[in-house]
Write an enzyme that holds these catalytic residues in place. Sequence first.
Site, mmCIF file in Angstrom:
data_model
loop_
_atom_site.group_PDB
_atom_site.id
_atom_site.type_symbol
_atom_site.label_atom_id
_atom_site.label_comp_id
_atom_site.label_asym_id
_atom_site.label_seq_id
_atom_site.Cartn_x
_atom_site.Cartn_y
_atom_site.Cartn_z
ATOM 1 N N HIS A 8 -81.032 73.086 -69.210
ATOM 2 C CA HIS A 8 -80.263 71.844 -69.336
ATOM 3 C C HIS A 8 -79.405 71.852 -70.594
ATOM 4 O O HIS A 8 -79.629 72.634 -71.521
ATOM 5 C CB HIS A 8 -81.213 70.634 -69.406
ATOM 6 C CG HIS A 8 -82.059 70.632 -70.643
ATOM 7 N ND1 HIS A 8 -83.110 71.495 -70.820
ATOM 8 C CD2 HIS A 8 -81.995 69.878 -71.779
ATOM 9 C CE1 HIS A 8 -83.655 71.284 -72.005
ATOM 10 N NE2 HIS A 8 -82.996 70.312 -72.611
ATOM 11 N N ASP A 24 -78.741 68.928 -73.358
ATOM 12 C CA ASP A 24 -79.438 67.674 -73.657
ATOM 13 C C ASP A 24 -78.602 66.461 -73.271
ATOM 14 O O ASP A 24 -77.418 66.376 -73.606
ATOM 15 C CB ASP A 24 -79.736 67.567 -75.163
ATOM 16 C CG ASP A 24 -80.700 68.637 -75.611
ATOM 17 O OD1 ASP A 24 -81.803 68.715 -75.055
ATOM 18 O OD2 ASP A 24 -80.317 69.409 -76.520
ATOM 19 N N HIS A 32 -80.140 75.299 -72.448
ATOM 20 C CA HIS A 32 -81.344 75.887 -73.029
ATOM 21 C C HIS A 32 -82.574 75.548 -72.200
ATOM 22 O O HIS A 32 -82.544 74.659 -71.334
ATOM 23 C CB HIS A 32 -81.512 75.469 -74.494
ATOM 24 C CG HIS A 32 -81.630 73.999 -74.707
ATOM 25 N ND1 HIS A 32 -80.539 73.155 -74.676
ATOM 26 C CD2 HIS A 32 -82.700 73.207 -74.932
ATOM 27 C CE1 HIS A 32 -80.929 71.923 -74.883
ATOM 28 N NE2 HIS A 32 -82.250 71.909 -75.028
ATOM 29 N N ARG A 59 -86.654 66.395 -82.671
ATOM 30 C CA ARG A 59 -85.265 66.569 -82.221
ATOM 31 C C ARG A 59 -84.421 65.339 -82.528
ATOM 32 O O ARG A 59 -84.857 64.207 -82.286
ATOM 33 C CB ARG A 59 -85.209 66.845 -80.722
ATOM 34 C CG ARG A 59 -83.810 67.322 -80.283
ATOM 35 C CD ARG A 59 -83.733 67.617 -78.815
ATOM 36 N NE ARG A 59 -83.551 66.387 -78.061
ATOM 37 C CZ ARG A 59 -83.750 66.277 -76.747
ATOM 38 N NH1 ARG A 59 -84.159 67.325 -76.060
ATOM 39 N NH2 ARG A 59 -83.554 65.140 -76.140
HETATM 40 C C1 SIN Z 1 -85.424 70.694 -75.737
HETATM 41 O O1 SIN Z 1 -85.090 70.853 -74.570
HETATM 42 O O2 SIN Z 1 -84.706 70.087 -76.528
HETATM 43 C C2 SIN Z 1 -86.745 71.257 -76.215
HETATM 44 C C3 SIN Z 1 -86.710 72.716 -76.387
HETATM 45 C C4 SIN Z 1 -88.036 73.249 -76.842
HETATM 46 O O3 SIN Z 1 -89.030 72.515 -76.939
HETATM 47 O O4 SIN Z 1 -88.119 74.460 -77.090
#
Ligand code: SIN
Length: 295
Positions: A116, A118, A271, A286
């Site tokens: 995705h 974000d 990611h 985050r």
């Molecule tokens: C995310 O998708 O922002 C999390 C990525 C992660 O936990 O490695």
Amino acid sequence: MSTSAAVLAVPSQSFEIRPLAAPLGAEVLGIDVGRPLSSAEFDRIHQAFLQHGLLIFRDQHLTPAQQIAFSRLWGELLIHVLKQFQLPGHPEVFVISNIVEQGKPIGLADAGKFWHSDLSYVAPPSLGAILYAQELPEEGGDTLFASQQQAYDALPESLRRRIEGLRAVHSYTSRYAEEVFSGVVRPTLSEAQRESVREVVHPVVRTHPETGRKGLFVNANFTTHIVDLPAHESRQLLDELFARSIHPQFIYRHRWQPNDLLFWDNRALIHLATGCPSHLRRRLHRTTIAGEAAF
Ligand code: SIN
């Protein structure tokens, strides 16, 4: 990026930007992003961000307020719909964690289980995100990043022509029920939460507002269908684009080190969190930066 007001006239720190031997990303060494940045530092970081898509700041020791302040240099911050996973006292910080305390998860355990960008389910979508390691497992817990501009450049000309001008729907709830971590289902969304994440439409190919490069802007987590295409054609086309968007040659695997702080460009990359054995503790903070309408 509207930033100049936040960047102070302070002496510059001398630091190194070291591109990774990978399709994307660079390490940034010898800078403390918890301190105010000079405009020269900000400009170097900004250029490196645009060039590499992902910056890995090593050895950072930030308070949540400092993470927020650094994040705000790049834009307004978006607040995640799952308010129960905000860091207490800091709603801008979303906790990603598999840790359960007194029977309650302290964060979202399965964030990033599917590829995705974000918050692609909001309009305008996010510019980028900053993820800061707090507790890392001894095994697993890596994050993969894939360049959507390289994926776009590698498409056959006929496919590029076919997707030109197409638009796709993105929805937060599209795979919500599938996102189950170690048997723990996600919290049920209230009516107000559902209202706040109504589906949105973005172009299938977006032009990066700062570099002008084109990239794919669909993802397996949130993109449900392509507007104005019959369902089976939309499904087939999206599946083909999803497969092409994560070819190994466009991917960098990040193996987290203590005190890593990552800053990535949601306009250029997607990611995926690979997960870790459920008995090991993982916790990251985050912040998500607001962007502008995709075009
Ligand atoms: C995310 O998708 O922002 C999390 C990525 C992660 O936990 O490695």
